[in-house]
Enzyme design. Structure first.
Site, PDB file in Angstrom:
ATOM      1  N   LYS A   1      -9.685   2.233 -16.002  1.00 39.62           N
ATOM      2  CA  LYS A   1      -8.740   3.395 -16.303  1.00 39.62           C
ATOM      3  C   LYS A   1      -7.665   3.800 -15.654  1.00 39.62           C
ATOM      4  O   LYS A   1      -6.532   3.756 -16.530  1.00 39.62           O
ATOM      5  CB  LYS A   1      -9.853   4.667 -16.100  1.00 39.62           C
ATOM      6  CG  LYS A   1      -9.229   5.816 -16.394  1.00 39.62           C
ATOM      7  CD  LYS A   1     -10.003   7.073 -15.682  1.00 39.62           C
ATOM      8  CE  LYS A   1      -9.609   7.153 -14.292  1.00 39.62           C
ATOM      9  NZ  LYS A   1     -10.225   8.232 -13.546  1.00 39.62           N
ATOM     10  N   THR A   2      -7.664   3.417 -14.437  1.00 41.76           N
ATOM     11  CA  THR A   2      -6.200   3.735 -13.594  1.00 41.76           C
ATOM     12  C   THR A   2      -5.331   2.532 -14.052  1.00 41.76           C
ATOM     13  O   THR A   2      -4.165   2.823 -14.314  1.00 41.76           O
ATOM     14  CB  THR A   2      -6.653   3.524 -12.113  1.00 41.76           C
ATOM     15  OG1 THR A   2      -7.676   4.367 -11.788  1.00 41.76           O
ATOM     16  CG2 THR A   2      -5.252   3.946 -11.595  1.00 41.76           C
TER      17      THR A   2
ATOM     18  N   ASP B   1      -5.068  12.683 -16.772  1.00 42.61           N
ATOM     19  CA  ASP B   1      -6.291  12.043 -16.391  1.00 42.61           C
ATOM     20  C   ASP B   1      -7.387  12.662 -16.049  1.00 42.61           C
ATOM     21  O   ASP B   1      -7.369  14.013 -15.938  1.00 42.61           O
ATOM     22  CB  ASP B   1      -5.852  11.148 -14.727  1.00 42.61           C
ATOM     23  CG  ASP B   1      -6.838  10.191 -14.387  1.00 42.61           C
ATOM     24  OD1 ASP B   1      -7.753   9.685 -15.024  1.00 42.61           O
ATOM     25  OD2 ASP B   1      -6.763   9.998 -13.281  1.00 42.61           O
ATOM     26  N   GLU B   2      -8.690  12.265 -16.047  1.00 38.42           N
ATOM     27  CA  GLU B   2      -9.833  13.104 -16.067  1.00 38.42           C
ATOM     28  C   GLU B   2      -9.955  14.207 -16.832  1.00 38.42           C
ATOM     29  O   GLU B   2     -10.180  15.104 -16.711  1.00 38.42           O
ATOM     30  CB  GLU B   2      -9.763  13.603 -14.627  1.00 38.42           C
ATOM     31  CG  GLU B   2      -9.692  12.470 -13.303  1.00 38.42           C
ATOM     32  CD  GLU B   2     -10.951  11.797 -13.081  1.00 38.42           C
ATOM     33  OE1 GLU B   2     -11.903  11.924 -13.634  1.00 38.42           O
ATOM     34  OE2 GLU B   2     -11.187  10.932 -12.210  1.00 38.42           O
TER      35      GLU B   2
ATOM     36  N   GLN C   1     -18.656  11.666 -16.766  1.00 40.82           N
ATOM     37  CA  GLN C   1     -18.333  11.956 -15.433  1.00 40.82           C
ATOM     38  C   GLN C   1     -17.798  13.317 -15.326  1.00 40.82           C
ATOM     39  O   GLN C   1     -17.071  13.632 -14.412  1.00 40.82           O
ATOM     40  CB  GLN C   1     -17.422  10.956 -15.134  1.00 40.82           C
ATOM     41  CG  GLN C   1     -18.075   9.611 -15.017  1.00 40.82           C
ATOM     42  CD  GLN C   1     -17.122   8.683 -14.429  1.00 40.82           C
ATOM     43  OE1 GLN C   1     -16.474   8.628 -13.152  1.00 40.82           O
ATOM     44  NE2 GLN C   1     -16.529   7.809 -15.259  1.00 40.82           N
TER      45      GLN C   1
ATOM     46  N   ARG D   1     -20.515   4.444  -8.357  1.00 41.45           N
ATOM     47  CA  ARG D   1     -19.385   3.918  -7.413  1.00 41.45           C
ATOM     48  C   ARG D   1     -19.598   2.692  -6.821  1.00 41.45           C
ATOM     49  O   ARG D   1     -18.770   2.056  -5.935  1.00 41.45           O
ATOM     50  CB  ARG D   1     -19.107   5.053  -6.042  1.00 41.45           C
ATOM     51  CG  ARG D   1     -19.020   6.693  -6.466  1.00 41.45           C
ATOM     52  CD  ARG D   1     -17.712   6.789  -7.448  1.00 41.45           C
ATOM     53  NE  ARG D   1     -18.146   6.777  -8.798  1.00 41.45           N
ATOM     54  CZ  ARG D   1     -17.323   6.405  -9.851  1.00 41.45           C
ATOM     55  NH1 ARG D   1     -16.054   6.223  -9.475  1.00 41.45           N
ATOM     56  NH2 ARG D   1     -17.489   6.625 -10.818  1.00 41.45           N
TER      57      ARG D   1
END
Length: 739
Positions: A36-37, A222-223, A253, A602
């Site tokens: 994603k980043t 983002d998010e 998430q 994670r």
DNA sequence: AGATTACGATTTTTT
DNA sequence: ATCGTAATCT
């Protein structure tokens, strides 16, 4: 080769499409670890490199300063140059800056103060008192909660009042109204106001709104799954006709529902932004197949999600470990023992301890300290929330904004000046009658009979503040703070209060001064207002040093967006994770499950879970393993029952993971029959036995004094000739029997 | 006013 | 258990 090629290199098909689809609304559903980043930063760099827009015409919004900082840095790396004018910012700091510029048009001054949660609570408490209500019936905590909820839905005090029914709601409405009034009197905004006022500004001041809509040609968020209604409206009011908005998120998430995040924002994106394109990133580059399967099996129990399947090219992997222990203390000691044993093979900063609540950190801290393993706690009481720091900040805030009654009340009698509750109460009364701030009343004490007798005490205080106020613009802030601390003799004050705690306070104050100096050095143009504004929006996450050789400890919430080789997820017990209050409400339970999913994903290589059978909350309470453990596919889990020392090996699908027999909770996915016949494996105890001499790679030669546990979990106390007594896990230490 | 004591609530997560 | 607040004493 052109730079463009580099920006588009090493991307899979979906990623490439997301990077290059620059025009119109775009929703990128980015599963955990799907790059994603990378997509966001490449996309941003691509827009700039292609000269689709000038840097100042691009806005990227994140949730944390840390994420913003990283994005900015990565874009800089990709383009090989600084990008002045580009806005990469958090929602809150973007709004704060917008409001600084335009404060006057909504009745504030540029020097407005940002109230943190603590200040907001204090002010609400004052309001409750003002209204003559009992603090026990209307707890500030609960009231601010309700007010915040309302603000996040853009419900004003007036609207709240008109909808309120019944005594309690209408009382909350009164408190809300009074609170709003008090905030304005204080020239202050709380966190929610930053967003709310920004929306109001863009929406109602047409020329201002127009200005920003024209300016920002490309928006990136983002998010997105964590945005609330106000944030959604902010975006809506910032998108110009071009409709170039790209949001990235993953509904699995979404973990900020309690803060007003509205999962519908992401689920309804296509409806909200006509002609939206949707791209799914489904390849995970982070975790092993086993970890993904385990996490996926749990999240599948949620109803409110779009179905998607993450896959990974990293086959197999180690099984998930699950450890059952007696107590929180034993949990910590076991986890720390494992960390100690593994740290030769894995750098400690590639491992993490994750828990549901900050309170759980303590036991781990103790055991880590005992073994001298470096650690860092992220979150909890942040640096700027500590009492001693808030004391000093309150002085600074009062200098900048004399209307800030909350700060005034905090410092007027600290250090002790003989100005007690009664004086404060009288000043508050006068302030209310004359429509001034408390500090303003204090400066004019001589005009009021009520305060005449306290002049002797008030005068020096006012003179002190005025003296520093004059210096605030000219004198460098770090020197100003230093003077203030010296003059007030604050450090002595802390030392006297409590010897042990006083020392840390003193150290914190010193660190604070250093921080101020550093800030002024790096931002020579910045004013005191700028500085205060910045640290108001600082969180403890920013202090996380990922490269430091120390094991991080944090809540799952804080871990969003991070990844580690080895993840210890602890406290998997009903009532704790999921939290007791969430078990009643299906939607809250789903959020807990998403939290589990976030935690599990994670991990790159290993996931190690644990539960304790007893845990003291207020008194001793028995606890049973979390339902999430039971939702894991049994054949992927290797469990260790620390109470019996038995290791149940994987590949024994026979056994239920429940240690307490069948559970009354209904399971969504029916499980296969579970014949009895648990298989235990014992190994290792033959060669490692008390009395034996062993060779350890770092500690050298030692004698086994004692052993505990079996098989995988066998651990030994060994007296080393050089290093003394150590507890060692047989599995990880490369021990050789020599005698 | 300030210090001391007793009681009661309190535990989610954070910009 | 710990923390913060309220009541009570000096």
């Amino acid at each position: 080769m052109g730079g463009m090629d580099r920006l588009l290199k090493d991307l899979n098909e979906a990623q490439l499409e997301a990077v290059t689809a620059t025009e119109g609304p775009l929703l990128v559903i980015a599963g955990a670890g799907s790059g994603k980043t990378r997509v966001l930063t490449r996309r941003l760099a691509h827009i700039l490199r292609q000269r689709l827009a000038q840097p100042h015409q691009v806005l990227a919004v994140t949730f944390t300063n840390k994420a913003a900082g990283e994005m900015r840095e990565r874009v800089r790396e990709l383009l090989g140059t600084d990008v002045p004018g580009l806005t990469v910012s958090t929602f809150h700091s973007f709004c704060a800056r917008l409001l600084r510029r335009e404060a006057e048009s909504i009745g504030y001054t540029k020097d407005y103060t940002i109230f943190d949660a603590d200040d907001a609570r204090t002010l609400v408490k004052n309001c409750i008192n003002d209204l003559g209500l009992s603090g026990s019936q209307f707890s500030p905590r609960a009231q601010i909660r309700k007010i915040s909820d309302a603000k996040n839905k853009l419900i004003t005090a007036e609207e709240f009042a008109s909808r309120a029914s019944g005594y309690f709601e209408s009382t909350t409405a009164k408190i809300y109204r009074r609170y709003e009034q008090r905030l304005r009197q204080c020239n202050a905004m709380d966190f929610d106001d930053l967003l709310v006022n920004a929306v109001i500004l863009l929406r109602e001041k047409h020329d201002i709104g127009q200005h920003y809509r024209q300016r920002f040609q490309y928006l990136m968020v983002d998010e997105y799954q964590d945005t609330n209604h106000v944030q959604y409206l902010l975006l809506k009011n910032l998108v110009g006709e071009h409709n170039n908005i790209c949001v990235v998120g993953d509904e699995d998430q979404s973990i900020y529902g309690w803060r007003g995040a509205d999962i519908r924002n992401i689920l309804d994106f296509e409806k909200d932004f006509a002609g939206a394109k949707i791209i799914k990133l489904e390849q995970n580059y982070r975790s092993t197949a086993i970890i993904l399967k385990a996490a996926g099996a749990v999240i599948r129990n949620n109803q409110a999600r779009k179905d998607k399947t993450l896959w990974t090219a990293i086959d197999g992997g180690d099984n998930v470990n699950y450890m059952l222990v007696d107590s929180a203390d034993e949990e910590a000691s076991e986890v720390v023992a494992k960390i100690d044993a593994m740290r030769e093979a894995v750098p400690v900063n590639q491992m993490v301890i994750l828990y549901r609540t900050n309170a759980q950190s303590r036991a781990f801290e103790e055991h880590l300290r005992r073994r001298a393993i470096p650690y860092q706690i992220i979150g909890g009481v942040g640096f700027y929330e500590r009492r001693e720091i808030k004391d000093i900040l309150a002085y600074l805030r009062l200098l900048v904004n004399p209307k800030d009654d909350v700060s005034f009340a905090r410092v007027v009698n600290f250090p002790k000046r003989g100005i007690g509750a009664k004086t404060l109460q009288d000043m508050a009364l006068l302030a209310r009658e004359t429509d001034q701030s408390w500090y303003q009343v204090a400066t004019r004490w001589h005009e009021y009979d009520l305060l005449a007798s306290r002049g002797k005490r008030l005068k020096p205080f006012v003179e002190l503040i005025e003296k520093y106020r004059e210096q605030a613009d000219s004198r460098p802030t770090d020197l100003l703070v230093q003077d203030l601390i010296d003059e007030l003799n604050i450090l002595q004050e802390y030392r006297q209060e409590d010897e042990i705690q006083g020392q840390t306070r003193v150290e914190n104050v010193e660190a604070f001064i250093e921080g101020v100096a550093e800030y002024s050095a790096q931002n020579p143009e910045a004013t005191l207002v700028d500085y205060l504004s910045e640290i108001s929006l600082y969180t403890d996450l920013e202090s996380y040093e990922e490269d430091e050789p120390a094991i991080p400890l944090m809540t799952i919430h804080s871990a969003k967006g991070l990844e580690y080789d080895i993840v210890f997820l602890v406290g998997l017990e009903e009532g704790l994770f999921p939290l007791a209050r969430a078990t009643e409400d299906p939607s809250q339970l789903e959020e807990e499950r998403r939290l589990f999913y976030v935690a599990a994903t994670r991990a790159r290589k290993r996931l190690i879970l644990s539960s304790a059978t007893t845990r003291h909350r207020f008194g001793v309470v028995e606890s049973i393993p979390s339902r999430f453990v039971e939702e894991l596919p049994i054949d992927l889990v290797e469990r260790i029952d620390r109470r019996t020392g038995r290791t149940a090996v994987s590949n024994t699908p026979a056994e239920s993971l429940s240690f307490f027999g069948p559970r009354h909770q209904t399971r969504r996915s029916p499980r296969q029959e579970q014949p009895k016949g648990v298989h235990y494996e014992f190994e290792g105890e033959e060669q490692f036995r008390p009395g034996r001499i062993v060779q350890h790679p770092t500690f050298g030669r030692g004698k086994i004094v004692n052993t505990e546990g079996f098989g995988e979990s066998l651990r030994m106390e060994i007296m080393f000739t050089g290093a003394g007594l150590k507890k060692i896990m047989a599995k990880y230490a490369k021990l050789r029997v020599v005698g």
